[in-house]
Scaffold this active site. Structure first.
Site, mmCIF file in Angstrom:
data_model
loop_
_atom_site.group_PDB
_atom_site.id
_atom_site.type_symbol
_atom_site.label_atom_id
_atom_site.label_comp_id
_atom_site.label_asym_id
_atom_site.label_seq_id
_atom_site.Cartn_x
_atom_site.Cartn_y
_atom_site.Cartn_z
ATOM 1 N N ASN A 9 21.154 -24.239 -20.776
ATOM 2 C CA ASN A 9 20.379 -23.557 -21.813
ATOM 3 C C ASN A 9 21.231 -22.414 -22.338
ATOM 4 O O ASN A 9 21.328 -21.371 -21.701
ATOM 5 C CB ASN A 9 19.060 -23.027 -21.220
ATOM 6 C CG ASN A 9 18.268 -22.213 -22.231
ATOM 7 O OD1 ASN A 9 18.560 -22.246 -23.420
ATOM 8 N ND2 ASN A 9 17.268 -21.476 -21.764
ATOM 9 N N TRP A 10 21.840 -22.648 -23.501
ATOM 10 C CA TRP A 10 22.748 -21.632 -24.042
ATOM 11 C C TRP A 10 21.998 -20.435 -24.612
ATOM 12 O O TRP A 10 22.606 -19.444 -24.992
ATOM 13 C CB TRP A 10 23.600 -22.240 -25.149
ATOM 14 C CG TRP A 10 24.730 -23.103 -24.670
ATOM 15 C CD1 TRP A 10 25.036 -23.430 -23.362
ATOM 16 C CD2 TRP A 10 25.725 -23.738 -25.481
ATOM 17 N NE1 TRP A 10 26.146 -24.225 -23.327
ATOM 18 C CE2 TRP A 10 26.592 -24.434 -24.612
ATOM 19 C CE3 TRP A 10 25.962 -23.792 -26.841
ATOM 20 C CZ2 TRP A 10 27.680 -25.173 -25.086
ATOM 21 C CZ3 TRP A 10 27.042 -24.530 -27.310
ATOM 22 C CH2 TRP A 10 27.899 -25.207 -26.429
ATOM 23 N N GLU A 97 10.843 -16.998 -22.171
ATOM 24 C CA GLU A 97 11.321 -16.037 -23.171
ATOM 25 C C GLU A 97 10.585 -16.236 -24.497
ATOM 26 O O GLU A 97 10.375 -15.283 -25.249
ATOM 27 C CB GLU A 97 12.846 -16.174 -23.348
ATOM 28 C CG GLU A 97 13.586 -15.582 -22.154
ATOM 29 C CD GLU A 97 15.010 -16.075 -21.983
ATOM 30 O OE1 GLU A 97 15.528 -16.780 -22.863
ATOM 31 O OE2 GLU A 97 15.596 -15.752 -20.928
ATOM 32 N N GLU A 167 10.519 -22.312 -13.333
ATOM 33 C CA GLU A 167 11.333 -21.135 -13.605
ATOM 34 C C GLU A 167 10.531 -19.877 -13.309
ATOM 35 O O GLU A 167 9.827 -19.368 -14.208
ATOM 36 C CB GLU A 167 11.743 -21.109 -15.075
ATOM 37 C CG GLU A 167 12.537 -22.318 -15.506
ATOM 38 C CD GLU A 167 13.634 -21.927 -16.487
ATOM 39 O OE1 GLU A 167 14.777 -22.248 -16.202
ATOM 40 O OE2 GLU A 167 13.327 -21.280 -17.481
ATOM 41 N N GLY A 173 17.723 -14.778 -15.222
ATOM 42 C CA GLY A 173 18.690 -13.788 -15.693
ATOM 43 C C GLY A 173 18.760 -12.536 -14.846
ATOM 44 O O GLY A 173 19.353 -11.542 -15.276
ATOM 45 N N SER A 212 18.666 -17.999 -12.174
ATOM 46 C CA SER A 212 19.834 -17.458 -11.459
ATOM 47 C C SER A 212 20.512 -18.471 -10.545
ATOM 48 O O SER A 212 21.011 -18.106 -9.473
ATOM 49 C CB SER A 212 19.438 -16.193 -10.694
ATOM 50 O OG SER A 212 19.013 -15.186 -11.588
HETATM 51 C C1 PEP Z 1 16.996 -19.925 -18.165
HETATM 52 O O1 PEP Z 1 17.252 -19.341 -19.187
HETATM 53 O O2 PEP Z 1 16.206 -20.876 -18.212
HETATM 54 C C2 PEP Z 1 17.646 -19.522 -16.932
HETATM 55 C C3 PEP Z 1 17.308 -20.133 -15.839
HETATM 56 O O3 PEP Z 1 18.559 -18.510 -17.019
HETATM 57 P P1 PEP Z 1 19.522 -17.980 -15.844
HETATM 58 O O4 PEP Z 1 20.190 -19.195 -15.238
HETATM 59 O O5 PEP Z 1 20.484 -17.074 -16.513
HETATM 60 O O6 PEP Z 1 18.652 -17.278 -14.843
#
Ligand code: PEP
Length: 250
Positions: A9-10, A97, A167, A173, A212
Site C-alpha cells: 500500500n503505497w 486512514e 489492521e 505506521g 508495522s
Molecule cells: C497500512 O497502511 O495499511 C499499513 C499497514 O502501514 P504500515 O505497514 O506502515 O504500518
C-alpha cells in the site's frame, strides 16, 4: 492450503521516476518467489504506469479506493470499471486512514466492497480497532460490527475469494506491530465469524495482517495458521524491505 499474499500500500507516495525505480526493483527481486502472490496498490494516476511495467510479470496491481457508484455525476470519484480499464485486479477498501480523514462509514465500505466484487476486482477489506477499543477489551465487537455490515446486507458468501486485512489502527505506521498471538487470535475470530455462516467462504477468504510489518517480524506473523500474508505500508516503499517481507511469506 491458502497461498500467502503480500500487498503493498503505497498510500500517497511516489512520482513517475521513483515509482519506476521501485517497480523495477520489485520485479528484479521478487520474480524468483514462486509461492507468494504479490500485489501493489498505487495512487490512481500511476495505474497506467503499473500496468505498463508489471503487465508481463507475476506482480498484480490495484488501487487504494474506489467509488461506491458505478457511473455518473460524482466529481473526483473513480469507478470499478475505470480500475478494470487499467488492469487493476485488487482494491483496498475501508482503510482506517480513509475512515478517519474522510468519514467513510461502514455502509459505504460495504457498498464499495460489492462494487469491486461485481466488477471482478478482489476487494481487500480493512478492519481493525483503535487503541482505546483494544484497551477496553472490545476489539472483537468492533471488528464484528465492521464485518456484519457486509454480512447483513450481502451475506457471508461474498467473502469467498475476497481478502480481509486485519489492521489494528494502533499498529499502522507506529512501528508497534501486533504480536503474533494478538494477530492470530483476531484472525481466528474473523474466520470463525464467517465460518459460522458459510464454511466454504471462510476457508477461501484470505486474512492478511497489516500494521508495522517489517522483514524482521514478518516470519513470526506469517507462520500463524490464520494469517495468510500482509498488507504493507512503509516497508513497501523500499524494494529491499518489501523483498524481505515477501520472502518471509514465500
Ligand atoms: C497500512 O497502511 O495499511 C499499513 C499497514 O502501514 P504500515 O505497514 O506502515 O504500518
Amino acid at each position: 492450503m491458502r497461498r500467502k499474499t503480500v500487498v503493498a500500500n503505497w498510500k500517497m507516495h511516489g512520482n513517475l521516476a521513483s515509482n519506476r525505480q521501485l517497480l523495477e526493483g520489485y520485479v528484479e527481486r521478487l520474480s524468483s518467489l514462486a509461492h507468494v502472490d504479490v500485489v501493489v496498490c498505487v495512487p490512481y494516476p500511476y495505474l497506467a504506469q503499473a500496468q505498463l511495467l508489471l503487465k508481463d510479470t507475476a506482480i498484480a496491481w490495484g488501487a487504494q479506493n474506489l467509488s461506491k457508484d458505478p457511473v455518473g455525476a460524482f466529481t473526483g470519484e473513480v469507478s470499478a470499471s475505470m480500475l478494470r480499464d487499467f488492469g487493476a485486479t485488487h482494491v483496498i477498501i475501508g482503510h482506517s486512514e480513509r475512515a478517519t480523514a474522510y468519514c467513510e462509514s461502514d455502509e459505504n465500505v460495504a457498498t464499495k466492497f460489492m462494487q469491486a466484487k461485481v466488477h471482478g476486482i478482489t476487494p481487500i477489506l480493512c478492519v481493525g480497532e483503535t487503541l482505546i477499543e483494544r484497551e477496553a477489551g472490545v476489539m472483537d465487537l468492533v471488528v464484528a460490527k465492521q464485518l456484519d455490515t457486509i454480512i447483513n446486507t450481502y451475506g457471508a458468501s461474498v467473502f469467498a475469494d475476497a481478502i480481509i486485512s486485519y489492521e489494528p489502527i494502533w499498529a499502522i505506521g507506529t512501528g508497534l506491530a501486533a504480536t503474533p498471538v494478538q494477530a492470530q487470535s483476531m484472525h481466528e475470530f474473523i474466520r470463525g465469524r464467517i465460518s459460522a455462516l458459510d464454511e466454504a467462504a471462510a476457508q477461501s477468504v484470505k486474512i492478511l495482517y497489516g500494521g508495522s510489518v517489517n522483514p524482521q517480524n514478518a516470519v513470526q506473523l506469517f507462520v500463524s495458521q490464520d494469517i495468510d500474508g500482509g498488507l504493507i505500508g512503509r516497508c513497501s516503499l523500499t524494494a529491499q524491505e518489501f523483498e524481505g517481507i515477501c520472502r518471509a511469506a514465500n
